[in-house]
Motif scaffolding. Structure first.
Motif, PDB file in Angstrom:
ATOM      1  N   LEU A  62     -16.994  -3.067 -44.244  1.00  0.00           N
ATOM      2  CA  LEU A  62     -17.635  -3.237 -45.546  1.00  0.00           C
ATOM      3  C   LEU A  62     -18.776  -4.234 -45.448  1.00  0.00           C
ATOM      4  O   LEU A  62     -19.859  -4.000 -45.978  1.00  0.00           O
ATOM      5  N   GLU A  63     -18.520  -5.348 -44.773  1.00  0.00           N
ATOM      6  CA  GLU A  63     -19.547  -6.381 -44.635  1.00  0.00           C
ATOM      7  C   GLU A  63     -20.769  -5.843 -43.900  1.00  0.00           C
ATOM      8  O   GLU A  63     -21.908  -6.096 -44.295  1.00  0.00           O
ATOM      9  N   LYS A  64     -20.551  -5.052 -42.848  1.00  0.00           N
ATOM     10  CA  LYS A  64     -21.661  -4.456 -42.093  1.00  0.00           C
ATOM     11  C   LYS A  64     -22.462  -3.498 -42.974  1.00  0.00           C
ATOM     12  O   LYS A  64     -23.689  -3.488 -42.937  1.00  0.00           O
ATOM     13  N   GLN A  65     -21.747  -2.685 -43.756  1.00  0.00           N
ATOM     14  CA  GLN A  65     -22.428  -1.738 -44.642  1.00  0.00           C
ATOM     15  C   GLN A  65     -23.232  -2.476 -45.707  1.00  0.00           C
ATOM     16  O   GLN A  65     -24.349  -2.070 -46.035  1.00  0.00           O
ATOM     17  N   ILE A  66     -22.674  -3.559 -46.240  1.00  0.00           N
ATOM     18  CA  ILE A  66     -23.383  -4.353 -47.243  1.00  0.00           C
ATOM     19  C   ILE A  66     -24.654  -4.950 -46.643  1.00  0.00           C
ATOM     20  O   ILE A  66     -25.726  -4.894 -47.250  1.00  0.00           O
ATOM     21  N   ILE A  67     -24.558  -5.488 -45.445  1.00  0.00           N
ATOM     22  CA  ILE A  67     -25.720  -6.067 -44.773  1.00  0.00           C
ATOM     23  C   ILE A  67     -26.792  -5.004 -44.545  1.00  0.00           C
ATOM     24  O   ILE A  67     -27.979  -5.234 -44.810  1.00  0.00           O
ATOM     25  N   LEU A  68     -26.381  -3.832 -44.072  1.00  0.00           N
ATOM     26  CA  LEU A  68     -27.343  -2.759 -43.826  1.00  0.00           C
ATOM     27  C   LEU A  68     -28.014  -2.289 -45.113  1.00  0.00           C
ATOM     28  O   LEU A  68     -29.221  -2.027 -45.136  1.00  0.00           O
ATOM     29  N   LEU A  69     -27.249  -2.204 -46.188  1.00  0.00           N
ATOM     30  CA  LEU A  69     -27.829  -1.807 -47.473  1.00  0.00           C
ATOM     31  C   LEU A  69     -28.827  -2.842 -47.972  1.00  0.00           C
ATOM     32  O   LEU A  69     -29.899  -2.498 -48.464  1.00  0.00           O
ATOM     33  N   LYS A  70     -28.486  -4.121 -47.836  1.00  0.00           N
ATOM     34  CA  LYS A  70     -29.410  -5.182 -48.254  1.00  0.00           C
ATOM     35  C   LYS A  70     -30.703  -5.097 -47.454  1.00  0.00           C
ATOM     36  O   LYS A  70     -31.792  -5.257 -48.014  1.00  0.00           O
TER      37      LYS A  70
END
Length: 54
Positions: free
Chosen positions: A6-14
């Protein structure tokens, strides 16, 4: 889906949102860009809520 995923996906989206905003013209923004930004921000919000619920 693990917390790290989840954290990786959030970072990529940001990062994708930031990149889109860097390309954002001062005038005459294309509808596709607005729609993409809204889509990315909604997805980011869903992931943040999912992350908070864990």
């Amino acid at each position: 889906m693990g917390g790290e995923d989840l954290e990786k996906q959030i970072i990529l989206l940001k990062e994708e949102i930031d990149e889109l905003k860097r390309r954002w013209p001062a005038h005459s923004v294309k509808a596709e860009m607005v729609e993409r930004l809204e889509e990315l921000e909604e997805k980011l919000e869903r992931l943040r809520l999912l992350q908070e619920s864990k």
